[in-house]
Design an enzyme around this catalytic site. Structure first.
Site, PDB file in Angstrom:
ATOM      1  N   GLU A  89       0.885  -1.178   0.000  1.00  0.00           N
ATOM      2  CA  GLU A  89       0.000   0.000   0.000  1.00  0.00           C
ATOM      3  C   GLU A  89       0.913   1.214   0.000  1.00  0.00           C
ATOM      4  OE1 GLU A  89      -1.345   3.241   0.932  1.00  0.00           O
ATOM      5  OE2 GLU A  89      -1.793   2.502   2.942  1.00  0.00           O
ATOM      6  N   CYS A 135      -2.755   8.732   3.642  1.00  0.00           N
ATOM      7  CA  CYS A 135      -2.574   8.112   2.333  1.00  0.00           C
ATOM      8  C   CYS A 135      -3.810   8.249   1.451  1.00  0.00           C
ATOM      9  CB  CYS A 135      -2.187   6.649   2.491  1.00  0.00           C
ATOM     10  SG  CYS A 135      -3.406   5.644   3.370  1.00  0.00           S
TER      11      CYS A 135
END
Length: 612
Positions: free
Chosen positions: A335, A369
């Site tokens: 990720e 994020c």
């Protein structure tokens, strides 16, 4: 109906009517009373048995004194992870052949601790201890695993304020950011695992085809062994607990490597899990924490005993981890970065959604994020949106929530400190280049706080962009910076949203939900929220991850939980005493003639055509 229910609940009364033709009998009343006593006793025993297996267990923990707002320490005048090399009072007694890491509060520069970094042999030892603990843990049942998580959940709910303050102390974030990004989502994760984890990890039956109608097919999800999680600093509680909880529930041991920036808080958060495991009767060595510099991380990523790696962080580091994992073909979930767009469709009520956009941009000082990195609005509403954002951004207050009021904490804090000032030069350069290219700028520079001169603050910033090729429109900023771009057609808006290397999350806003959904389907990313921000992460039943340079694989949901297991297929006979596979003579090796083999081939082809 009422009479039927009465006799179901009072079976001895039914017996009384049957045996005495409805006449009263004192003996029956005594039997009835005895029946109630026995039933109550059975119920109490069952409830006690359930509590003995399922109820949360309280456990002891040490509250860090540094989390208290009244705590104080000396200030590091040049806050960085190796400040101890510049100031002897930080750590006067150091081993000459070892490296250390300095921990400090980025909101004010207060020294927290100086920790000896792990070297390669120590990392190997932690992996070995996890291996030994997993050999026993893998045979625990889901009831035992749920009890650990239930105990942790109860502890977190009771100590949520303390957890938030620990996270704030180590990252400089606000209490609101800690409550939403650390506490709430972690509780959602635990609730989902307890409610649905067993469902997705239990053996499941799969359908057989017609030819094998007499076979039963099952998929079993076996623990991998020891897995690793290498996580970022922006959410030290959640980024540590989330992969640990999923890993141990799947039957694995886990070795967590946290960022050097948040070792102080992560050590405490991980020790809470270890304390809970111990009080629940399990080996706390099941969970290990590695605190090291990047140069030593290969001892983890290249270890033959690590069976899966979950990485949350930058693209550069993610690529290195993926390369390291090829040594032993270790599966990896990456990720990485994002440049999440928010498309605002024509005729959207800007006042209705402005607060959500502000939250999406400035949550955790932009260090998120899946934070909104780019607002894409129709040209007819561009000026109005820019003015609305400008008025709000100019009023945002930077500051620390970890100091008492007599040191300047007199009003609420909207935006906390950034983790460090390492990227300030690069951010200022990007904004300067955008201004030279015609962008309108509000803010755009580092901020010297009047009370916290050693804090690492960046001024909340607004950038009105002119084109998507600008560097600031292509790079992940991870900072409290709002970018606004205009478009003329919906097709152009989709191109602007897809026009980066990244593809993590996105959002679409507009009055017509059908049009929003149509646009959402055209976005090249892993997750989209319609008329909302990042709600796909609150629902832990959903897989989380991206495409392109944002990485691959998923954590969260059934997909993430099962990625921590080895799927194993078992096929066996439904009725072994009646039907079993047999080889007819014409197929029995060695085949007796070419003619027979051609004949059998024709039959097989004919059978397949019939099935189709």
């Amino acid at each position: 109906m009422n009479k039927i229910l009465y006799f179901i609940l009072h079976p001895l009364k039914l017996y009384q009517l049957w045996s005495n033709d409805g006449r009263e009998d004192e003996g029956i009343d005594i039997l009835y009373a005895l029946f109630l006593c026995v039933a109550a006793g059975i119920w109490l025993v069952v409830q006690r048995q359930r509590r003995s297996k399922n109820s949360p267990i309280p456990f002891h923990f040490n509250s860090p004194k540094e989390a208290d707002p009244s705590w104080t320490s000396f200030k590091i005048h040049n806050p960085n992870l190796e400040s101890h090399l510049e100031d002897e009072k930080i750590q006067p007694l150091m081993l000459p052949d070892r490296r250390y890491i300095t921990c400090f509060d980025p909101s004010n520069g207060l020294h927290l601790s100086t920790i000896m970094a792990d070297n390669e042999p120590e990392i190997a030892g932690k992996i070995q201890r996890a291996r030994e603990a997993q050999k026993t843990w893998m045979f625990t049942d889901f009831t035992q695993r749920r009890r650990v998580i239930r105990s942790l959940q109860k502890w977190m709910v009771e100590n949520q304020d303390l957890c938030a303050r620990v996270a704030c102390r180590d990252t400089g974030k606000t209490l609101v950011d800690a409550a939403l990004g650390e506490i709430l989502v972690t509780c959602c994760k635990m609730e989902w695992i307890m409610d649905h984890g067993e469902e997705y990890l239990m053996p499941e039956s799969r359908k057989s085809n017609f030819i094998q109608f007499y076979k039963k097919s099952e998929v079993h999800y076996d623990p991998k062994g020891v897995v690793a999680a290498i996580v970022s600093w922006n959410y030290p509680l959640h980024n540590a607990w989330s992969p640990i909880l999923a890993s141990i529930f799947a039957g694995n041991a886990v070795v967590l490597k946290c960022s050097e920036n948040v070792i102080w808080s992560t050590s405490w958060f991980v020790n809470i899990i270890r304390a809970c495991l111990e009080v629940c009767g399990h080996n706390p060595e099941l969970v290990q924490l590695v605190c090291c510099w990047p140069e030593q991380a290969a001892a983890l990523t290249k270890s033959p005993y690590i069976k899966h790696i979950t990485f949350i962080g930058s693209e550069t580091v993610g690529r290195q981890i993926a390369q390291d994992a090829t040594v032993h073909l270790t599966p990896v979930t990456l990720e990485l970065g994002g440049k999440d767009p928010a498309i605002i469709l024509p005729n959207t009520d800007l006042k209705q959604w402005i607060s959500i956009w502000m939250r999406g941009i400035f949550q955790n000082a932009g260090q998120n994020c899946i934070g909104i990195e780019k607002l894409i609005v129709h040209v007819d509403q561009y000026d109005e949106l820019y003015e609305m954002l400008e008025k709000r951004i100019e009023k945002l207050r930077c500051g620390s929530v970890t100091l008492p009021s007599d040191q300047g904490y007199l009003s609420p804090v909207d935006v906390g400190a950034m983790i460090s000032d390492n990227r300030f030069d690069a951010l200022e350069a990007l904004i300067k280049h955008a201004a030279e290219d015609g962008a309108k700028i509000v803010g755009g520079e580092r901020y010297r706080h009047v009370y916290h001169d050693e804090g690492t603050y960046f001024l909340p910033t607004l950038v009105g962009l002119t084109h998507n090729q600008a560097a600031i429109a292509q790079q992940e900023l991870f900072a409290p910076i709002a970018l606004v771009m205009g478009y003329e057609t919906v097709e152009e808006a989709v191109e602007l949203a897809n026009g980066t290397r990244y593809g993590l999350g996105a959002s679409v806003f507009g009055p017509d939900q059908d049009l929003c959904l149509e646009v959402a389907r055209e976005l090249d990313c892993g997750m989209v929220a319609v008329n909302d921000f990042a709600v796909f992460y609150m629902n832990q039943d959903l897989p989380f991850g991206g495409t392109k340079a944002s990485g691959y694989g998923r954590f969260g949901g059934p997909e993430g939980l099962r990625s921590l297991t080895n799927p194993k297929v078992i096929v066996y006979d439904w009725w072994p005493s009646l039907i079993q596979t047999s080889i007819p003579n014409v197929l029995d090796y060695p085949i007796r003639s070419l003619g027979i083999s051609l004949y059998v081939s024709s039959i097989c082809i004919l059978a397949l055509e019939t099935l189709n």
